[in-house]
Design an enzyme around this catalytic site. Sequence first.
Site, PDB file in Angstrom:
ATOM      1  N   CYS A   8     -34.658 -15.833  56.421  1.00  0.00           N
ATOM      2  CA  CYS A   8     -34.458 -14.923  57.896  1.00  0.00           C
ATOM      3  C   CYS A   8     -34.470 -13.450  57.600  1.00  0.00           C
ATOM      4  O   CYS A   8     -33.153 -13.079  57.891  1.00  0.00           O
ATOM      5  CB  CYS A   8     -34.017 -16.465  59.075  1.00  0.00           C
ATOM      6  SG  CYS A   8     -34.087 -15.299  60.764  1.00  0.00           S
ATOM      7  N   GLN A  51     -35.549 -15.482  34.270  1.00  0.00           N
ATOM      8  CA  GLN A  51     -35.801 -14.340  35.434  1.00  0.00           C
ATOM      9  C   GLN A  51     -36.982 -14.619  36.365  1.00  0.00           C
ATOM     10  O   GLN A  51     -37.271 -13.830  37.558  1.00  0.00           O
ATOM     11  CB  GLN A  51     -36.192 -12.937  35.261  1.00  0.00           C
ATOM     12  CG  GLN A  51     -35.218 -12.053  33.524  1.00  0.00           C
ATOM     13  CD  GLN A  51     -36.396 -11.020  33.441  1.00  0.00           C
ATOM     14  OE1 GLN A  51     -35.984 -10.480  33.524  1.00  0.00           O
ATOM     15  NE2 GLN A  51     -35.875 -11.829  31.744  1.00  0.00           N
ATOM     16  N   HIS A  73     -33.585 -14.260  40.077  1.00  0.00           N
ATOM     17  CA  HIS A  73     -34.564 -13.472  41.103  1.00  0.00           C
ATOM     18  C   HIS A  73     -34.559 -13.678  41.958  1.00  0.00           C
ATOM     19  O   HIS A  73     -35.882 -13.775  42.902  1.00  0.00           O
ATOM     20  CB  HIS A  73     -35.168 -12.691  40.322  1.00  0.00           C
ATOM     21  CG  HIS A  73     -35.321 -10.958  39.460  1.00  0.00           C
ATOM     22  ND1 HIS A  73     -36.016 -10.975  37.767  1.00  0.00           N
ATOM     23  CD2 HIS A  73     -34.265 -10.330  38.829  1.00  0.00           C
ATOM     24  CE1 HIS A  73     -35.203 -10.440  37.235  1.00  0.00           C
ATOM     25  NE2 HIS A  73     -34.150 -10.256  38.067  1.00  0.00           N
TER      26      HIS A  73
END
Length: 249
Positions: free
Chosen positions: A128, A102, A120
Amino acid sequence: MLSNEFASAAALLRDAERVVALTGAGISAESGVPTFRGEHGLWRQFRAEDLATPDAFARDPKLVWEWYDWRRGIIAGVSPNPGHATLAAWEKRFPGFELITQNVDGLHARAGSTRLAELHGNIWKVRCTKDETVSEDHFVPLKTIPPRCPQCGALLRPHIVWFGESLEPDVLDRAFSLSGACDVMLVIGTSALVHPAASLPYRAAASGAKIIEINPTTTPLTAEADIALQGKAGEILPAIDRLLRKESP
Ligand code: BV8
């Protein structure tokens, strides 16, 4: 810690064909990276749930980037600890070893882990906001806050999954299939509160895997674990590794 609990954990691992490790912020605590929750866990005075969200970024991208810049500064100054190193070594010891984290700090990769799923995202990657292009950015401190895309000038955001955002489907699918196919899942340094990551050990247990939790404190998962080793990952993982090496160097 009773040594027979270590021996039981080592025995489960020794007989396993497919071992999966699920890690959280706790495995980086001994490197000096603050965790999210718990006594030393406060990121300055902010809570991850308040800042790691699309709304917070839309409202104040500068504040959110200042928070990440501060975290990047801490992470850039630390090194992987023996807990990270042991998991990296276990890729060679266990043929089917896979690591699901995680954490966004990149310390598992720096320790040498390659079979790694970062649920994550990664704090050293930026995206962008206009065309979703992902690139690496290792500047500490960031050259400008908030950083902008050199191609189009749009805001860059951390390539990190925020609360309220879905995880990348292929990463999540792989995590669930690995969890459903393993014989043993090590759950290390996580409060087991954040979903969908927190449901992975339950998927593993439902498929017949044995669960070994490593954490100094109890969590919602502790009662479900087959073996709960209360202590620090940087001490327990090397201790189990020493037991395994004693039996088969
Ligand atoms: C989503 C990136 C679909 C940010 C992070 C079902 C039930 C309940 C809630 C939900 C649910 N489904 C979705 C939710 C909402 C939410 C959620 O789970 N909320 C929680 C707070 C209840 N989940 C989401 O929003 C996820 N998205 O499901 O998409 C969706 C879409 C729209 C609407 C709804 C659903 C996205 C979650 C990802 C969020 N991003 N990180 C960043 O880092 O900047 S999560 C963040 O928490 C970190 O990644 C961290 O890894 C993670 C979990 O925390 P831990 O790693 O466990 O760290 P923590 O500090 O909590 O605990 C550390 C542990 O280590 C402690 O137990 C401590 O005792 C132990 N420890 C300390 N020292 C040591 C140690 N252990 C070993 N050794 C030591 N030395």
